[in-house]
Write a protein that holds these residues in place. Sequence first.
Motif, PDB file in Angstrom:
ATOM      1  N   ALA A  80       4.944   2.409   5.086  1.00 29.00           N
ATOM      2  CA  ALA A  80       5.652   3.577   5.612  1.00 29.00           C
ATOM      3  C   ALA A  80       5.616   3.648   7.130  1.00 29.00           C
ATOM      4  N   MET A  81       4.480   3.285   7.729  1.00 30.11           N
ATOM      5  CA  MET A  81       4.284   3.525   9.160  1.00 30.11           C
ATOM      6  C   MET A  81       4.402   2.272  10.021  1.00 30.11           C
ATOM      7  N   HIS A  82       4.189   1.096   9.450  1.00 34.21           N
ATOM      8  CA  HIS A  82       4.193  -0.131  10.256  1.00 34.21           C
ATOM      9  C   HIS A  82       5.060  -1.202   9.587  1.00 34.21           C
ATOM     10  N   PRO A  83       6.358  -0.934   9.454  1.00 35.39           N
ATOM     11  CA  PRO A  83       7.233  -1.901   8.767  1.00 35.39           C
ATOM     12  C   PRO A  83       7.329  -3.234   9.500  1.00 35.39           C
ATOM     13  N   GLU A  84       7.142  -3.207  10.823  1.00 38.46           N
ATOM     14  CA  GLU A  84       7.260  -4.458  11.587  1.00 38.46           C
ATOM     15  C   GLU A  84       6.094  -5.400  11.292  1.00 38.46           C
ATOM     16  N   VAL A  85       4.972  -4.844  10.821  1.00 37.81           N
ATOM     17  CA  VAL A  85       3.819  -5.663  10.464  1.00 37.81           C
ATOM     18  C   VAL A  85       3.809  -5.958   8.967  1.00 37.81           C
ATOM     19  N   SER A  86       4.223  -4.963   8.176  1.00 38.57           N
ATOM     20  CA  SER A  86       4.236  -5.137   6.718  1.00 38.57           C
ATOM     21  C   SER A  86       5.460  -5.921   6.245  1.00 38.57           C
ATOM     22  N   HIS A  87       6.505  -5.980   7.080  1.00 35.45           N
ATOM     23  CA  HIS A  87       7.721  -6.729   6.760  1.00 35.45           C
ATOM     24  C   HIS A  87       8.420  -6.154   5.521  1.00 35.45           C
ATOM     25  N   VAL A  88       8.687  -4.857   5.564  1.00 40.13           N
ATOM     26  CA  VAL A  88       9.366  -4.184   4.455  1.00 40.13           C
ATOM     27  C   VAL A  88      10.695  -3.625   4.943  1.00 40.13           C
ATOM     28  N   THR A  89      11.549  -3.279   3.995  1.00 43.91           N
ATOM     29  CA  THR A  89      12.857  -2.713   4.305  1.00 43.91           C
ATOM     30  C   THR A  89      12.749  -1.199   4.419  1.00 43.91           C
ATOM     31  N   ARG A  90      13.846  -0.590   4.883  1.00 41.95           N
ATOM     32  CA  ARG A  90      13.857   0.867   5.016  1.00 41.95           C
ATOM     33  C   ARG A  90      13.795   1.540   3.651  1.00 41.95           C
ATOM     34  N   ALA A  91      14.344   0.899   2.629  1.00 44.74           N
ATOM     35  CA  ALA A  91      14.249   1.452   1.279  1.00 44.74           C
ATOM     36  C   ALA A  91      12.791   1.531   0.833  1.00 44.74           C
ATOM     37  N   THR A  92      12.006   0.503   1.161  1.00 44.60           N
ATOM     38  CA  THR A  92      10.586   0.510   0.806  1.00 44.60           C
ATOM     39  C   THR A  92       9.836   1.562   1.605  1.00 44.60           C
ATOM     40  N   GLN A  93      10.216   1.750   2.858  1.00 48.06           N
ATOM     41  CA  GLN A  93       9.600   2.825   3.640  1.00 48.06           C
ATOM     42  C   GLN A  93       9.841   4.173   2.972  1.00 48.06           C
ATOM     43  N   ARG A  94      11.070   4.409   2.533  1.00 48.62           N
ATOM     44  CA  ARG A  94      11.375   5.679   1.863  1.00 48.62           C
ATOM     45  C   ARG A  94      10.543   5.830   0.594  1.00 48.62           C
ATOM     46  N   PHE A  95      10.469   4.748  -0.171  1.00 43.61           N
ATOM     47  CA  PHE A  95       9.687   4.772  -1.398  1.00 43.61           C
ATOM     48  C   PHE A  95       8.226   5.104  -1.094  1.00 43.61           C
ATOM     49  N   ALA A  96       7.657   4.453  -0.077  1.00 43.65           N
ATOM     50  CA  ALA A  96       6.249   4.650   0.264  1.00 43.65           C
ATOM     51  C   ALA A  96       5.987   6.077   0.755  1.00 43.65           C
ATOM     52  N   VAL A  97       6.871   6.586   1.600  1.00 43.45           N
ATOM     53  CA  VAL A  97       6.700   7.953   2.108  1.00 43.45           C
ATOM     54  C   VAL A  97       6.830   8.960   0.971  1.00 43.45           C
ATOM     55  N   ALA A  98       7.814   8.754   0.108  1.00 38.91           N
ATOM     56  CA  ALA A  98       8.025   9.700  -0.995  1.00 38.91           C
ATOM     57  C   ALA A  98       6.816   9.748  -1.924  1.00 38.91           C
ATOM     58  N   HIS A  99       6.215   8.603  -2.232  1.00 42.82           N
ATOM     59  CA  HIS A  99       5.055   8.579  -3.124  1.00 42.82           C
ATOM     60  C   HIS A  99       3.772   9.040  -2.423  1.00 42.82           C
ATOM     61  N   SER A 100       3.805   9.112  -1.115  1.00 41.44           N
ATOM     62  CA  SER A 100       2.615   9.540  -0.357  1.00 41.44           C
ATOM     63  C   SER A 100       2.803  10.916   0.262  1.00 41.44           C
ATOM     64  N   ARG A 101       3.863  11.607  -0.125  1.00 39.94           N
ATOM     65  CA  ARG A 101       4.251  12.840   0.569  1.00 39.94           C
ATOM     66  C   ARG A 101       3.108  13.843   0.693  1.00 39.94           C
ATOM     67  N   ASP A 102       2.450  14.151  -0.401  1.00 41.04           N
ATOM     68  CA  ASP A 102       1.397  15.177  -0.364  1.00 41.04           C
ATOM     69  C   ASP A 102       0.243  14.755   0.530  1.00 41.04           C
ATOM     70  N   TRP A 103      -0.085  13.478   0.504  1.00 41.75           N
ATOM     71  CA  TRP A 103      -1.168  12.990   1.366  1.00 41.75           C
ATOM     72  C   TRP A 103      -0.750  13.048   2.835  1.00 41.75           C
ATOM     73  N   ILE A 104       0.513  12.723   3.077  1.00 40.67           N
ATOM     74  CA  ILE A 104       0.997  12.784   4.470  1.00 40.67           C
ATOM     75  C   ILE A 104       0.944  14.223   4.980  1.00 40.67           C
ATOM     76  N   LEU A 105       1.343  15.164   4.138  1.00 42.31           N
ATOM     77  CA  LEU A 105       1.302  16.575   4.545  1.00 42.31           C
ATOM     78  C   LEU A 105      -0.122  17.008   4.865  1.00 42.31           C
ATOM     79  N   ASP A 106      -1.081  16.586   4.051  1.00 42.30           N
ATOM     80  CA  ASP A 106      -2.487  16.922   4.319  1.00 42.30           C
ATOM     81  C   ASP A 106      -2.957  16.290   5.623  1.00 42.30           C
ATOM     82  N   GLY A 107      -2.649  14.997   5.788  1.00 48.52           N
ATOM     83  CA  GLY A 107      -3.061  14.326   7.021  1.00 48.52           C
ATOM     84  C   GLY A 107      -2.402  14.924   8.240  1.00 48.52           C
ATOM     85  N   HIS A 108      -1.123  15.298   8.101  1.00 47.80           N
ATOM     86  CA  HIS A 108      -0.411  15.901   9.224  1.00 47.80           C
ATOM     87  C   HIS A 108      -0.997  17.258   9.583  1.00 47.80           C
TER      88      HIS A 108
END
Length: 570
Positions: free
Chosen positions: A370-398
């Motif tokens: 979600a946060m380092h696609p240039e290192v993980s080598h993922v597409t924007r679709a995967t970023q969306r997938f990762a953020v969506a599945h981590s949403r509650d954790w991201i909100l807590d961390g934020h």
Amino acid sequence: MAERIIQAADLSNILGSLRNLQGDIGTVSGQVDSVGRELNQTRAELSRLEQAFADFVASDLKAKELALAETRQVKVRQELDTTYEFYGIVRRQATGILQASDIQLVRTETLRSATEELMISAPRYWLAPALVALSAWLGDNRELAERALAEAIRRDDEKTSLFFALIARRAGRNELNRTWLDRYFGLQDPFKLDRQTVIMVDALANGVFGAEVALHCTKRIADWIDELSARAGFVEAQRNQWGRALLSKAPNEDHGNRYSHLKRMSPTWPELNRAINGVAMHAAVLAHFEGVFQGEIRPAASVLVAVDDLLSKLVTRFDDEELPLRRQEELCRLIIEEGGDRREAQKRFDLQSAALDEEVDFTQLLTNAAMHPEVSHVTRATQRFAVAHSRDWILDGHADVTAKARMAVPADVHLEIEGWQGVTQDGSNETDLLRSLEDEIAAREARDLAAIKFSAKHWLGVALSVALILGSVSAGIVPLLLGGAGLLWAYLTHRQLETKRANVKANYAKLRQQAGDALRACLAEVVELRRDVAARDDVSVRVTQLLEGISPEQHVLSSHDSVRRVMLKA
């Protein structure tokens, strides 16, 4: 009569000498004042020179670090090319064999010969026997395919299983695709996943797998998350993990050009500058997530293109033998991005270093994607997938990093102007601070003026002169002239002291004006800084709103086997 003339002449010489002496004393006094002013000016110039020298040293160090990083980056890439030269040849053959098979322009014997040569060139590399197995499979040589496959599995079971799962999907063999994926999932520990697992997530998010296999993968991912969630301290670990990930987006800027007076006159400035960068993180995070979710994502034209992209990433980006050099390459890249600031680059590298760990748990894998696609080598679709599945954790961390950023903003801003010290919170106590500054300068002026006065020797001289004048009634003209000369000396000294006092008053009047203007400028910048911090902090609400509007179901592309669903703007 002659004696009296001589004495009068001698007294005239004495009076002239006294006047000359008085003039010399006045000259010396003026020179002392001038030396004092020049000394203060020299100290100020030395202070500016010291700062300029420190800036030069820092700039020179950054320039050297930048040049060194650029040189190292070239050397690291050359070392990757030379040390793993045969790996590169093998990797290029992988998709080449598949595409050659698609258009049937290369004979089976040629493919077999090419892959066997690769086997000899890369004796430890898992991909070489995997390609031998692939070419044997394409040539319908079952015995060779099984033997080569067994060797590839021995060298790296996980990568081989994922590789042939993608090959099976490319060939439209859905049952075989699921069989290989089941084998791959069976090898996984959600607490210790190899980095290439993100390829499976990438395939799922981009709709590469068939509907049944995608559902199977989704269930596996849900089981992994449930297993991780059952671990003690999981929620706290996620808050910390996402807090670090969000902080990696915080800028490292010097806002001294905008708040120049505070930078020069406030000991609190380093904390203030860090606080501004801390709340500026929200805008950077918002821009990052908006870049992930805004706009549409168009799937690959065909499953062949999609799988070839995934195979290329699998064979080129996820070999653990190359990790030490990959880490060096990434650190060099960050140093170059930071313009030679190695400390800040190292800080950024430490915050995102988990993306280059050999093994991570599944939630860290999602964070990296979600946060380092240039290192993980993922597409924007995967970023969306990762953020969506981590949403509650991201909100807590934020929420945590937002609270810490607010707490890091200094409540009190300390000021130091020409030796005076004061404190303000929002600039509202301007009247009190100006009065305090005025009192400080007035007290200093009074002390300096009080020091400019007749000393004991001056009063002794006046008393002696008066005594000589009074004694001249009976002693003649000589005591009268000496007494008059002494009073003249005292008078000239008094005038010089008055001139000196006038200069001191003028200097303090100038200081009072300059210091007052500097204080007002500092207070105005404090007011502006508080507004700036508040405006940047308000962006956190927009980040929360964006994240709350995300759900995992919205962010998986439909399979290539069915009608595609284009992911529209969130």
